[in-house]
Design an enzyme around this catalytic site. Structure first.
Site, PDB file in Angstrom:
ATOM      1  N   HIS A 270       0.813  -1.208   0.000  1.00 50.60           N
ATOM      2  CA  HIS A 270       0.000   0.000   0.000  1.00 50.60           C
ATOM      3  C   HIS A 270       0.848   1.260   0.000  1.00 50.60           C
ATOM      4  O   HIS A 270       0.367   2.339  -0.340  1.00 50.60           O
ATOM      5  CB  HIS A 270      -0.913  -0.024   1.235  1.00 50.60           C
ATOM      6  CG  HIS A 270      -1.819   1.151   1.315  1.00 50.60           C
ATOM      7  ND1 HIS A 270      -2.553   1.591   0.239  1.00 50.60           N
ATOM      8  CD2 HIS A 270      -2.087   2.004   2.309  1.00 50.60           C
ATOM      9  CE1 HIS A 270      -3.244   2.649   0.588  1.00 50.60           C
ATOM     10  NE2 HIS A 270      -2.985   2.922   1.841  1.00 50.60           N
ATOM     11  N   CYS A 271       2.147   1.149   0.366  1.00 54.83           N
ATOM     12  CA  CYS A 271       2.927   2.380   0.612  1.00 54.83           C
ATOM     13  C   CYS A 271       3.837   2.781  -0.550  1.00 54.83           C
ATOM     14  O   CYS A 271       3.649   3.832  -1.149  1.00 54.83           O
ATOM     15  CB  CYS A 271       3.780   2.196   1.859  1.00 54.83           C
ATOM     16  SG  CYS A 271       2.786   1.964   3.329  1.00 54.83           S
ATOM     17  N   ILE A 272       4.819   1.922  -0.846  1.00 54.57           N
ATOM     18  CA  ILE A 272       5.916   2.358  -1.716  1.00 54.57           C
ATOM     19  C   ILE A 272       5.456   2.696  -3.146  1.00 54.57           C
ATOM     20  O   ILE A 272       5.938   3.674  -3.724  1.00 54.57           O
ATOM     21  CB  ILE A 272       7.063   1.310  -1.719  1.00 54.57           C
ATOM     22  CG1 ILE A 272       7.438   0.910  -0.279  1.00 54.57           C
ATOM     23  CG2 ILE A 272       8.293   1.803  -2.451  1.00 54.57           C
ATOM     24  CD1 ILE A 272       8.020   2.006   0.565  1.00 54.57           C
ATOM     25  N   ASP A 275       2.703   6.233  -2.142  1.00 54.39           N
ATOM     26  CA  ASP A 275       2.991   7.442  -1.347  1.00 54.39           C
ATOM     27  C   ASP A 275       3.869   8.473  -2.068  1.00 54.39           C
ATOM     28  O   ASP A 275       3.613   9.681  -1.949  1.00 54.39           O
ATOM     29  CB  ASP A 275       3.658   7.071  -0.014  1.00 54.39           C
ATOM     30  CG  ASP A 275       2.789   6.132   0.802  1.00 54.39           C
ATOM     31  OD1 ASP A 275       1.595   6.008   0.472  1.00 54.39           O
ATOM     32  OD2 ASP A 275       3.316   5.511   1.736  1.00 54.39           O
TER      33      ASP A 275
END
Ligand code: NAD
Length: 434
Positions: A270-272, A275
């Site tokens: 979900h992040c890299i 974001d």
């Protein structure tokens, strides 16, 4: 007001409200419950609320007994946001995805805040933990909070404290990961420190909510850019007949100035993959382009296609076309030892393989049935990888290096393996590194 709230937080008589009970919110809830706070959990997903209230977990890495014990400590989950007035601290762990134009989608955060605003009262602290661009707390949270007539910094306290959860990492837990905290005012920061200091071993105060927001983005952009770099290095090394994993192992012996990053089939989670583009979007407002982010994004996004070219080449070297080939994908979670499928490059690979006429199956000890996903639909369940079954496939595509896999058995029985994770160290006749 400030002192009273700080005393309540330090005396653990404060009620902690956590909004969004996912990979971030759930471990945080457990931590507060474990140290004796009363915790209220808020979510819009009724299924999750029922499970939690029955002492059941829905995240593989969180055992149900932990939820049951939090229940015994007084934890309750609810979708009734009017109960927000009962909480002294409101912590938002809400998704922050990108929309279809790859722009920040803050609607989950703003919707939740709008749902909470009618129940805000004096003596509460509102903390946003979701990853987002610098300025979100001031631009989105502050006006909503002050629309109540309450004054932030005097009646109500506003902080931003990014989550640094790393699911599946056995070396760290919520308590031991230092927590960055920024307040809208000095009083907000003081309250923010009191909110987290009993739950987390080390608090890292910064001068503003913006600095805290940017800190989280720097951490994730640092990873995305370095993974992009090492993915590019992998393509170059491959063309030159060099094993990039051997090179990384050798470079890692340098005792200073080198940090290893590992190439793979593409970015996941979900992040890299997401974001960094929060900053790209915000930077445009300042007439700035974030070239490193865009370049890393381009390289990382293209990795699945590069892997497919290696699959086609490996099969064709053995006189077999991809069309009609039976391919078993090893691991569909986005990283090892977790059940999280968000943005998993393995799924993109499955799609590309099917588009090219391959017959695709998968095995993943953490994902027994292919879940419902926003962009993908595969009516598949994980196959049991017996030696006979392994031998029946034309190619095994190793996409997620779970510890539970029996790699020796795969290698002994597979006709051909394309290894995107550098699991097989030696040069083996039936293994192609990719
Ligand atoms: N997963 C990670 O490892 C990780 C690590 C660091 C930071 N983050 C950040 O933390 C935030 C949350 O991520 P996550 O992985 O926990 O997401 P998640 O999808 O696992 O959980 C989010 C939860 O919020 C709920 N939700 C959605 N809308 C809501 C609403 N309006 N009100 C209440 N609940 C609502 C969902 O039902 C879900 O249970 C994101 O900003 C993410 O970037 C995630």
């Amino acid at each position: 007001m400030k002192q009273k709230l700080i005393e309540k937080l330090k005396g653990k008589s404060a009620v902690i409200g956590i909004f969004g009970l996912g990979y971030v919110g759930l471990p945080l809830m457990l931590r507060y419950a474990e140290i004796g706070y009363k915790v209220l959990g808020f979510d819009i997903d009724q299924d999750k609320i029922e499970k939690l209230n029955n002492g059941k977990s829905y995240i593989e890495l969180i055992p149900s007994r932990k939820i049951a014990s939090a229940r015994e400590q007084g934890f309750k989950a609810t979708s009734d946001f009017s109960k927000a007035s009962e909480a002294d601290a409101l912590i938002l762990c809400i998704p922050t995805p990108l929309n279809k134009y790859r722009e920040p989608d803050l609607s989950f955060v703003t919707d939740t805040t709008d749902m909470v605003v009618p129940y805000l009262r004096k003596g509460q602290v509102l903390s946003l933990e979701s990853t987002t661009y610098p300025g979100t707390t001031e631009e989105e949270m502050l006006p909503r909070a002050e629309s109540t007539g309450l004054k932030v910094g005097e009646d109500l306290f506003l902080v931003y404290s990014p989550e640094r959860e790393d699911p599946g990492n056995p070396n760290f837990e919520t308590r031991t990961i230092p927590k960055v905290v920024g307040g809208f005012t000095a009083a907000c920061l003081e309250v923010g420190k009191a909110l987290y200091e009993l739950a987390i071993d080390q608090i890292v105060p910064v001068s503003s909510t913006k600095a805290a927001e940017m800190t989280k983005l720097l951490e994730n952009i640092h990873r995305s850019v370095n993974i992009g770099l090492v993915n590019e290095m992998k393509i170059v090394a491959d063309r030159m007949g060099i094993d990039i994993h051997e090179v990384i192992r050798a470079a890692s012996t340098k005792p200073f100035g080198f940090t290893p990053y590992y190439p793979g089939p593409g970015l996941g989670g979900h992040c890299i993959p997401i974001d960094p583009f929060y900053l790209t979007w915000k930077a445009r407002e300042y007439d700035l382009n974030t070239r490193f982010i865009e370049l890393a994004g381009e390289i990382n996004t293209n990795m699945p296609r590069w892997v497919i070219s290696k699959v086609i080449e490996a099969l064709s070297d053995r006189g077999k076309p991809l069309k009609g080939a039976r391919v078993l994908v090893l691991g569909i979670a986005y990283k090892k030892n977790v059940d999280d499928m968000r943005e998993s490059p393995a799924v993109k690979l499955m799609e590309l393989l099917e588009e090219r006429g391959a017959i695709v199956h998968y095995t993943d000890p953490h994902v027994p049935v292919f879940p419902k996903m926003r962009n993908y639909c595969f009516d598949l369940a994980s196959i049991n990888p017996t030696p006979d079954r392994i031998a029946s496939y034309d190619l095994l595509l190793l996409t997620t290096d779970h510890d539970k896999f029996n790699y020796d058995m795969f290698q002994q029985h597979a006709k051909l393996i394309v290894d995107t994770r550098g699991v097989y160290l030696d040069s083996l006749p039936n293994v192609v590194k990719s």
